[in-house]
Design an enzyme around this catalytic site. Structure first.
Site, PDB file in Angstrom:
ATOM      1  N   GLU A 248      97.430  30.409  29.737  1.00  0.00           N
ATOM      2  CA  GLU A 248      97.245  30.809  28.338  1.00  0.00           C
ATOM      3  C   GLU A 248      97.639  32.273  28.175  1.00  0.00           C
ATOM      4  O   GLU A 248      97.075  33.146  28.833  1.00  0.00           O
ATOM      5  CB  GLU A 248      95.780  30.614  27.937  1.00  0.00           C
ATOM      6  CG  GLU A 248      95.543  30.893  26.476  1.00  0.00           C
ATOM      7  CD  GLU A 248      94.090  30.695  26.067  1.00  0.00           C
ATOM      8  OE1 GLU A 248      93.201  31.153  26.796  1.00  0.00           O
ATOM      9  OE2 GLU A 248      93.860  30.077  25.011  1.00  0.00           O
TER      10      GLU A 248
ATOM     11  N   GLY B 199      85.436  31.631  23.977  1.00  0.00           N
ATOM     12  CA  GLY B 199      86.176  32.673  24.678  1.00  0.00           C
ATOM     13  C   GLY B 199      87.015  32.061  25.769  1.00  0.00           C
ATOM     14  O   GLY B 199      87.380  30.884  25.712  1.00  0.00           O
ATOM     15  N   SER B 200      87.302  32.843  26.782  1.00  0.00           N
ATOM     16  CA  SER B 200      88.226  32.389  27.825  1.00  0.00           C
ATOM     17  C   SER B 200      87.539  31.437  28.805  1.00  0.00           C
ATOM     18  O   SER B 200      86.320  31.464  28.980  1.00  0.00           O
ATOM     19  CB  SER B 200      88.773  33.594  28.581  1.00  0.00           C
ATOM     20  OG  SER B 200      87.706  34.263  29.215  1.00  0.00           O
ATOM     21  N   THR B 201      88.350  30.637  29.468  1.00  0.00           N
ATOM     22  CA  THR B 201      87.819  29.679  30.445  1.00  0.00           C
ATOM     23  C   THR B 201      87.162  30.396  31.621  1.00  0.00           C
ATOM     24  O   THR B 201      86.122  29.955  32.116  1.00  0.00           O
ATOM     25  CB  THR B 201      88.956  28.737  30.893  1.00  0.00           C
ATOM     26  OG1 THR B 201      89.302  27.917  29.772  1.00  0.00           O
ATOM     27  CG2 THR B 201      88.542  27.842  32.046  1.00  0.00           C
TER      28      THR B 201
ATOM     29  N   CYS C 296      93.201  29.821  19.858  1.00  0.00           N
ATOM     30  CA  CYS C 296      92.919  28.936  20.998  1.00  0.00           C
ATOM     31  C   CYS C 296      93.739  27.654  20.905  1.00  0.00           C
ATOM     32  O   CYS C 296      94.119  27.086  21.929  1.00  0.00           O
ATOM     33  CB  CYS C 296      91.438  28.616  21.047  1.00  0.00           C
ATOM     34  SG  CYS C 296      90.815  27.963  19.508  1.00  0.00           S
TER      35      CYS C 296
HETATM   36  P1  NAD Z   1      86.655  36.535  26.605  1.00  0.00           P
HETATM   37  O1  NAD Z   1      86.219  35.363  27.391  1.00  0.00           O
HETATM   38  O2  NAD Z   1      87.238  37.685  27.308  1.00  0.00           O
HETATM   39  O3  NAD Z   1      85.415  37.120  25.775  1.00  0.00           O
HETATM   40  C1  NAD Z   1      84.669  36.307  24.905  1.00  0.00           C
HETATM   41  C2  NAD Z   1      83.287  36.914  24.745  1.00  0.00           C
HETATM   42  O4  NAD Z   1      82.634  36.871  26.011  1.00  0.00           O
HETATM   43  C3  NAD Z   1      83.293  38.377  24.317  1.00  0.00           C
HETATM   44  O5  NAD Z   1      82.236  38.611  23.420  1.00  0.00           O
HETATM   45  C4  NAD Z   1      83.048  39.106  25.633  1.00  0.00           C
HETATM   46  O6  NAD Z   1      82.424  40.362  25.456  1.00  0.00           O
HETATM   47  C5  NAD Z   1      82.113  38.137  26.337  1.00  0.00           C
HETATM   48  N1  NAD Z   1      82.073  38.273  27.792  1.00  0.00           N
HETATM   49  C6  NAD Z   1      83.057  38.698  28.623  1.00  0.00           C
HETATM   50  N2  NAD Z   1      82.613  38.706  29.906  1.00  0.00           N
HETATM   51  C7  NAD Z   1      81.328  38.276  29.886  1.00  0.00           C
HETATM   52  C8  NAD Z   1      80.336  38.055  30.873  1.00  0.00           C
HETATM   53  N3  NAD Z   1      80.567  38.303  32.175  1.00  0.00           N
HETATM   54  N4  NAD Z   1      79.129  37.587  30.490  1.00  0.00           N
HETATM   55  C9  NAD Z   1      78.872  37.324  29.197  1.00  0.00           C
HETATM   56  N5  NAD Z   1      79.757  37.531  28.200  1.00  0.00           N
HETATM   57  C10 NAD Z   1      80.984  37.997  28.544  1.00  0.00           C
HETATM   58  O7  NAD Z   1      87.634  35.957  25.498  1.00  0.00           O
HETATM   59  P2  NAD Z   1      88.424  36.771  24.393  1.00  0.00           P
HETATM   60  O8  NAD Z   1      89.515  37.508  25.068  1.00  0.00           O
HETATM   61  O9  NAD Z   1      87.469  37.507  23.505  1.00  0.00           O
HETATM   62  O10 NAD Z   1      89.027  35.585  23.499  1.00  0.00           O
HETATM   63  C11 NAD Z   1      90.178  34.914  23.871  1.00  0.00           C
HETATM   64  C12 NAD Z   1      89.820  33.594  24.524  1.00  0.00           C
HETATM   65  O11 NAD Z   1      88.986  32.851  23.652  1.00  0.00           O
HETATM   66  C13 NAD Z   1      91.021  32.728  24.753  1.00  0.00           C
HETATM   67  O12 NAD Z   1      90.952  32.149  26.043  1.00  0.00           O
HETATM   68  C14 NAD Z   1      90.916  31.646  23.693  1.00  0.00           C
HETATM   69  O13 NAD Z   1      91.530  30.449  24.002  1.00  0.00           O
HETATM   70  C15 NAD Z   1      89.453  31.512  23.573  1.00  0.00           C
HETATM   71  N6  NAD Z   1      89.089  30.908  22.290  1.00  0.00           N
HETATM   72  C16 NAD Z   1      88.669  29.608  22.292  1.00  0.00           C
HETATM   73  C17 NAD Z   1      88.353  28.988  21.094  1.00  0.00           C
HETATM   74  C18 NAD Z   1      87.881  27.570  21.077  1.00  0.00           C
HETATM   75  O14 NAD Z   1      87.296  27.180  20.100  1.00  0.00           O
HETATM   76  N7  NAD Z   1      88.075  26.792  22.116  1.00  0.00           N
HETATM   77  C19 NAD Z   1      88.456  29.684  19.890  1.00  0.00           C
HETATM   78  C20 NAD Z   1      88.891  31.010  19.921  1.00  0.00           C
HETATM   79  C21 NAD Z   1      89.195  31.618  21.134  1.00  0.00           C
END
Ligand code: NAD
Length: 505
Positions: free
Chosen positions: A408, A251-253, A309
């Site tokens: 990003e 997910g996001s950084t 990503c």
């Molecule tokens: P996000 O970080 O918003 O959410 C990812 C997951 O984390 C979701 O399931 C969300 O519900 C959960 N989450 C959110 N807040 C949380 C918290 N406080 N505690 C625990 N869990 C929490 O990311 P997104 O918008 O779903 O995805 C996009 C991001 O993912 C982009 O930054 C992208 O670069 C990244 N990504 C990275 C890769 C990689 O392999 N490096 C692959 C795909 C996506």
């Protein structure tokens, strides 16, 4: 729940729409071998970005559900029913799981498209087979990995072995819901752990469906659980849980950093993070085929609507070919015009939700106000469909310090930056908080290797974009994360290393 059996994959939009009309959607959590609503009775609507329609209501789990799922996962782990099964036994079950994913390929692809907006042709040709492949490849490997014997004195034996960690929480994003889940659950389950999968609230439906297929494949109750819900509620509860041994995340950084804090505030659970990216795609004037480079640069920013990503969102082009190359990209982007995601001819689908579309549109405005030149796209389109579509967008004259080059966006917005020397290209490429991926296009072998070695990124591609398969580890340098998905290296994240020492009397 009924799922229509079909002999053949639909070949046109009407066929997919007819199939969509027959689908019923499961929205419940899956805990300890059974589908159930959240204990608080709360739900949220799963809204399709294709037309704004509510697909179904989904269980909005909270900390009580997290407690139930962790307890079930722990009991299953301690029972040994899965954790102590011979690797070959786990392999057989997981291969069956992969086969079931393939057998339900049309249905799973359709769910993925309806839920997150990607084109059906990509969901069917990429997401479904890649998810099945991740599970099968990992399953096939698990009974072929050995421990080590240390180089001991004659009267001693040092055995170095890997053991499953216990209860793994896997928190995944919405852009490739099934593939990201498969990259986590395959090595977690293959190594004998119990798993709780927390899909994104923006795209939970395929993860929920996978639970039934896992059960059908023979994964015992409690070993695989799925908890849909909001990140800040159930995701946070899992991350802070005192009986979760390991947290794996994509997910996001920003959220990744928060998870490290949660681990420190609770039980110091292992935390493995795949996070954001702003990947440089570097094109030298001597690239072997500029047309091919442009086609891949277009795909690198438009595939999956730029919600990738590893999107090649910073295009670094040698100044002598910059104008020519931009024209080639604009030409290549003609094959990436937004269309209805259920039309098999569509290559660029809908943006996952209104918030993400607003974010993309906002960044397009930021690029213009920062002084970059909009040379392609920039508009929301197909608004009359009720869906969320935006044109692939190209900015020229970008400076690496601009926000469109450093932040990003996670949408189809490309920043073109000129360079004069390889050193300058390397400096710009590495001037980022991220280090997920990078590409270099050149006919010169020395330039290719010199630049590839200098790039601070987990994956570097030479004369193509986004290569690699299950044999290649995937993950980031710097604030793109730690640990690796895929390949045998993925097993490291899900196992503890144990040294057992024996002195022979
Ligand atoms: P996000 O970080 O918003 O959410 C990812 C997951 O984390 C979701 O399931 C969300 O519900 C959960 N989450 C959110 N807040 C949380 C918290 N406080 N505690 C625990 N869990 C929490 O990311 P997104 O918008 O779903 O995805 C996009 C991001 O993912 C982009 O930054 C992208 O670069 C990244 N990504 C990275 C890769 C990689 O392999 N490096 C692959 C795909 C996506």
């Amino acid at each position: 729940m009924t799922h229509p059996e079909r002999a053949t994959t639909p070949t046109n939009q009407a066929g997919w729409q007819a199939l969509a009309g027959q689908l019923t959607h499961e929205g419940r959590a899956y805990v300890n071998g059974a589908y159930q609503w959240a204990s608080n009775g709360e739900t949220f609507a799963s809204i399709s970005p294709l037309d704004g329609r509510t697909l179904t209501n989904v269980a909005s789990c909270d900390s009580i559900d997290a407690d139930l799922a962790v307890a079930a996962a722990r009991d299953a782990f301690n029972s040994g029913i899965w954790s102590q099964l011979a690797p070959a036994g786990r392999k057989a079950v997981l291969i069956r799981f992969a086969e079931l994913i393939e057998a339900h390929g049309d249905e799973l692809a359709l769910l993925e498209t309806l839920d997150m907006g990607k084109p059906i042709s990509h969901a069917r040709a990429v997401d479904v087979p890649a998810s099945a492949r991740a599970i099968r490849w990992t399953a096939e490997a698990i009974d072929k990995v050995y421990g080590e014997l240390a180089a001991t004195p004659h009267n001693q034996i040092g055995m170095i072995s890997r053991e499953p960690m216990g209860v793994i929480a896997a928190i995944v994003p919405w852009n490739f819901p099934m593939i990201m889940a498969a990259w986590k659950i395959a090595p977690a389950l293959a190594t004998g752990n119990s798993v709780i999968l927390k899909p994104s609230e923006k795209s939970p439906l395929t993860a929920i469906r996978l639970a039934a297929l896992a059960e059908e494949a023979g994964i015992p109750s409690g070993v695989f659980n799925v908890l849909p819900g909001y990140g800040h509620i159930v995701g946070r509860a899992l991350a802070l849980h005192m009986d979760v041994d390991c947290l794996v995340f994509t997910g996001s950084t920003n959220v990744a950093k928060q998870l490290m804090i949660y681990a420190g505030q609770s039980n110091m659970k292992r935390v493995w993070l795949e996070a954001g990216g702003k990947s440089p795609n570097i094109v030298f004037a001597d690239a072997p085929d500029l047309k091919k480079a442009a086609a891949e640069a277009a795909s690198a920013i438009a595939f999956n609507q730029g919600e990738v990503c590893t999107a090649g969102s910073r295009l670094l082009v040698e100044e002598s070919i910059r104008a020519e190359f931009i024209e080639l990209i604009r030409e290549a982007l003609k094959t990436w015009r937004p269309g209805h995601p259920l039309d098999p001819a569509t290559t660029c689908g809908a943006i996952v939700d209104q918030a993400q579309l607003d974010r993309i549109i906002e960044y397009i405005g930021i690029g213009q106000s920062e002084g970059a030149t909009l040379v392609e796209g920039g508009q929301r389109v197909m608004e009359d469909t009720g869906g969320l579509f935006v044109q692939p967008t190209v900015f020229d004259g970008v400076n690496n310090n601009m926000r469109i080059a450093s932040e990003e966006i996670f949408g189809p917005v490309l920043s073109v930056i000129g360079f004069r020397t390889a050193e300058e290209a390397i400096t710009i490429a590495n001037d980022s908080i991220y280090g997920l991926a990078a590409a270099v296009w050149t006919s010169n072998l020395n330039t290719a290797h010199r630049v590839a070695k200098a790039l601070r990124a987990g994956s570097v591609w030479i004369n193509h974009y986004d290569g690699g398969d299950m044999t290649a580890p995937f993950g980031g340098f710097k604030q793109s994360g730690n640990g690796r998905d895929k390949s045998l290296h993925a097993f490291d994240k899900y196992t503890e290393l144990k040294a057992t020492w024996l002195v022979i009397e």
